[in-house]
Design an enzyme around this catalytic site. Structure first.
Site, PDB file in Angstrom:
ATOM      1  N   LYS A  98       1.830   8.005  -5.787  1.00 15.21           N
ATOM      2  CA  LYS A  98       0.829   7.556  -4.821  1.00 15.21           C
ATOM      3  C   LYS A  98       0.982   8.465  -3.609  1.00 15.21           C
ATOM      4  O   LYS A  98       2.015   8.455  -2.934  1.00 15.21           O
ATOM      5  CB  LYS A  98       1.040   6.097  -4.423  1.00 15.21           C
ATOM      6  N   GLY A 159      -1.637  -2.983   6.949  1.00 14.99           N
ATOM      7  CA  GLY A 159      -0.947  -4.084   7.603  1.00 14.99           C
ATOM      8  C   GLY A 159      -1.767  -4.906   8.573  1.00 14.99           C
ATOM      9  O   GLY A 159      -1.252  -5.868   9.152  1.00 14.99           O
ATOM     10  N   ALA A 185      -5.017  -1.154   1.086  1.00 11.68           N
ATOM     11  CA  ALA A 185      -4.735  -1.409   2.510  1.00 11.68           C
ATOM     12  C   ALA A 185      -5.783  -2.285   3.170  1.00 11.68           C
ATOM     13  O   ALA A 185      -6.978  -2.169   2.916  1.00 11.68           O
ATOM     14  CB  ALA A 185      -4.582  -0.119   3.299  1.00 11.68           C
ATOM     15  N   GLY A 186      -5.297  -3.182   4.020  1.00 16.91           N
ATOM     16  CA  GLY A 186      -6.160  -4.026   4.821  1.00 16.91           C
ATOM     17  C   GLY A 186      -6.415  -5.413   4.274  1.00 16.91           C
ATOM     18  O   GLY A 186      -6.982  -6.264   4.964  1.00 16.91           O
ATOM     19  N   ALA A 207       0.306  -5.149  -0.303  1.00 21.43           N
ATOM     20  CA  ALA A 207       1.718  -5.444  -0.090  1.00 21.43           C
ATOM     21  C   ALA A 207       1.870  -6.507   0.988  1.00 21.43           C
ATOM     22  O   ALA A 207       2.260  -7.636   0.726  1.00 21.43           O
ATOM     23  CB  ALA A 207       2.488  -4.178   0.275  1.00 21.43           C
ATOM     24  N   SER A 208       1.533  -6.144   2.241  1.00 21.69           N
ATOM     25  CA  SER A 208       1.752  -7.044   3.374  1.00 21.69           C
ATOM     26  C   SER A 208       1.097  -8.403   3.196  1.00 21.69           C
ATOM     27  O   SER A 208       1.648  -9.422   3.628  1.00 21.69           O
ATOM     28  CB  SER A 208       1.230  -6.401   4.663  1.00 21.69           C
TER      29      SER A 208
END
Length: 252
Positions: A98, A159, A185-186, A207-208
């Site tokens: 990645k 994040g 992301a986001g 992830a977050s």
């Protein structure tokens, strides 16, 4: 309706949810979340992994049968990203990466120029490249033209949990792509993941949204269900939007 598999490069995955590991409070909670998510592919930051370590993240992924996807998180230039990818290939015996090249620490926004340079070099070096990119359709096409195996546009900055800031941009990327599109992301909650799939994305990476949730395993299960629901809804085809009401049952 049977759900088809996600195909990236020469590999296929039953799950369309790709997990990250950043932000996890400990390995025990992360393990529960990964199991609940049903993921088969999970990113690891090669800078934070001791490949020769004993009972660490890599051991956990191996025990769960999850494929590690090394990333170049923290790289600020093409040269740095390429070196990190090469180290990951040696340490983890994989040519998948990645690709992340970040412009600055405040926004964690991809550096388009350095990203394309790194992608070109890594593809030439035999890597299967999955680049983290902006929601710019032109940049996504450029990365695809370099030979990347997928494109991974952000929904909003890493994040932030702001969801998909520019849905139309994501739709344009999907419409023009000949490789899988992974929303990266986001994501903040399950409805964001479902929307990504409804817009036509082939998978979601997050992830977050899980690791920093109040109950990571429960949120992981919610994300898995949302990705599946969004994908099935996209395949089924939503009804057209109308200005005026239309009765579902005819009057006569």
């Amino acid at each position: 309706m049977a759900e088809s598999k996600l195909v990236i490069g020469d590999r296929s995955f039953a799950s369309r949810l790709i997990m990250g590991t950043g932000g996890a409070t400990n390995l025990a909670v992360l393990e529960q979340a990964l199991i609940a998510s049903g993921t088969e592919l999970t990113t690891v930051a090669i800078r934070r992994v001791d490949a020769d370590g004993g009972t660490g993240l890599l051991d956990l992924l191996n025990r769960l049968g999850i494929t590690p996807l090394p990333n170049t998180a923290g790289s600020r230039s093409a040269a740095e990203a390429v070196l990190t990818a090469q180290l990951a290939r040696e340490a983890l015996n994989t040519n998948w990466v990645k690709l992340e090249v970040i412009a600055d620490e405040r926004t964690l926004w991809p550096d388009a120029v350095e990203l394309v340079r790194a992608a070109e070099q890594l593809v030439d070096d035999g890597f299967v490249v999955l680049p983290y990119t902006t929601d710019d359709p032109v940049l996504a096409r450029r990365l695809e033209d370099t030979g990347c195996a997928a494109v991974m546009p952000l929904g909003s900055p890493i994040g932030t949990g702001l969801g998909i800031a520019n849905p139309h941009n994501i739709e344009m990327i999907v419409a023009g792509a000949r490789v899988p599109v992974v929303l990266d992301a986001g994501i903040g909650t399950a409805s964001d993941a479902a929307l990504a799939m409804e817009l036509g994305c082939d998978a979601v990476l997050l992830a977050s949204a899980v690791t920093r949730a109040a109950d990571p395993p429960a949120m992981a299960a919610a994300m898995a269900a949302a990705v599946t629901a969004g994908y099935l809804a996209r395949c089924a085809g939503r009804i057209p939007k109308r200005f005026w009401a239309q009765a579902s049952s005819p009057a006569r």
